[in-house]
Write a protein that holds these residues in place. Sequence first.
Motif, mmCIF file in Angstrom:
data_model
loop_
_atom_site.group_PDB
_atom_site.id
_atom_site.type_symbol
_atom_site.label_atom_id
_atom_site.label_comp_id
_atom_site.label_asym_id
_atom_site.label_seq_id
_atom_site.Cartn_x
_atom_site.Cartn_y
_atom_site.Cartn_z
ATOM 1 N N ASN B 32 0.874 -1.166 0.000
ATOM 2 C CA ASN B 32 0.000 0.000 0.000
ATOM 3 C C ASN B 32 0.915 1.220 0.000
ATOM 4 O O ASN B 32 1.908 1.251 0.739
ATOM 5 C CB ASN B 32 -0.902 0.025 1.228
ATOM 6 N N LEU B 33 0.603 2.200 -0.806
ATOM 7 C CA LEU B 33 1.514 3.328 -1.012
ATOM 8 C C LEU B 33 0.812 4.634 -0.685
ATOM 9 O O LEU B 33 -0.373 4.794 -0.960
ATOM 10 C CB LEU B 33 1.989 3.344 -2.463
ATOM 11 N N PHE B 34 1.572 5.558 -0.130
ATOM 12 C CA PHE B 34 1.000 6.809 0.358
ATOM 13 C C PHE B 34 1.933 7.964 0.052
ATOM 14 O O PHE B 34 3.150 7.812 0.008
ATOM 15 C CB PHE B 34 0.815 6.753 1.889
ATOM 16 N N TRP B 35 1.343 9.120 -0.121
ATOM 17 C CA TRP B 35 2.078 10.377 -0.069
ATOM 18 C C TRP B 35 1.450 11.240 1.024
ATOM 19 O O TRP B 35 0.233 11.437 1.053
ATOM 20 C CB TRP B 35 2.016 11.128 -1.397
ATOM 21 N N TYR B 36 2.321 11.722 1.900
ATOM 22 C CA TYR B 36 1.909 12.646 2.937
ATOM 23 C C TYR B 36 2.580 13.990 2.687
ATOM 24 O O TYR B 36 3.680 14.066 2.137
ATOM 25 C CB TYR B 36 2.331 12.150 4.325
ATOM 26 N N ALA B 92 5.423 6.962 1.563
ATOM 27 C CA ALA B 92 5.423 5.930 2.603
ATOM 28 C C ALA B 92 4.820 4.648 2.046
ATOM 29 O O ALA B 92 3.986 4.673 1.148
ATOM 30 C CB ALA B 92 4.645 6.395 3.828
ATOM 31 N N VAL B 93 5.261 3.552 2.621
ATOM 32 C CA VAL B 93 4.847 2.224 2.176
ATOM 33 C C VAL B 93 4.397 1.417 3.374
ATOM 34 O O VAL B 93 4.997 1.496 4.438
ATOM 35 C CB VAL B 93 6.035 1.508 1.493
ATOM 36 N N ASN B 94 3.345 0.682 3.186
ATOM 37 C CA ASN B 94 2.945 -0.323 4.155
ATOM 38 C C ASN B 94 2.914 -1.648 3.422
ATOM 39 O O ASN B 94 2.155 -1.819 2.474
ATOM 40 C CB ASN B 94 1.571 0.002 4.734
ATOM 41 N N ALA B 95 3.772 -2.573 3.859
ATOM 42 C CA ALA B 95 3.822 -3.859 3.176
ATOM 43 C C ALA B 95 2.594 -4.673 3.527
ATOM 44 O O ALA B 95 2.133 -4.660 4.664
ATOM 45 C CB ALA B 95 5.088 -4.606 3.578
ATOM 46 N N GLY B 96 2.098 -5.385 2.570
ATOM 47 C CA GLY B 96 0.891 -6.185 2.788
ATOM 48 C C GLY B 96 1.161 -7.364 3.686
ATOM 49 O O GLY B 96 2.271 -7.610 4.126
#
Lengths: 115, 115
Positions: B32-36, B92-96
């Motif tokens: 899951n990928l994010f930009w903050y 930012a990354v959240n690994a599954g």
Amino acid sequence: EPEVTQTPSHQVTQMGQEVILRCVPISNHLYFYWYRQILGQKVEFLVSFYNNEISEKSEIFDDQFSVERPDGSNFTLKIRSTKLEDSAMYFCASSLTGRYSYGYTFGSGTRLTVV
Amino acid sequence: AQSVSQHNHHVILSEAASLELGCNYSYGGTVNLFWYVQYPGQHLQLLLKYFSGDPLVKGIKGFEAEFIKSKFSFNLRKPSVQWSDTAEYFCAVNAGGGSQGNLIFGKGTKLSVKP
């Protein structure tokens, strides 16, 4: 819009002293987190907390650190004996679920300066 | 170990210029990928996120990001920046999988927009 509140915004402490950083997460959120950002470096995960216990912690979160949810609204990070290298911006975050469907809400941060 | 790289430390643009901020991650599985974004003196705010589906994700304030799985990239774009976009941007990354949700952040890219 609901907010995560952190106090104080800036704390200066002497090396070896204990500090407690306070956070009030969003009221219906169930998962709570602490992150830190040393100046010029990346934001780093410290710990996650759910159901009144730590669910995950990083290598940074050693015995000098502890977290607590003392009264059902506050979420605190305690550093038992601060070191110079603990100087950083500490961010609290909360989320409704432990997965990313709803994302995190971050607080404004507490800048900790250890002298 | 998972990591996130943001190659640009500081980007300076004039208003109306186009923006592209690079983000690469290292993790072979589902992410899951994010930009903050962090405006001066404020907390981290979610710009956009990618979980699945259309790899071109649109976020707030005219930002978008494209997930290119083969390149392990999730670059942030905006066709025409404004002075008010001056901020620090974090990928930012959240690994599954079984993660309870801790994010792995890049070092951030500071964007300065000249009026």
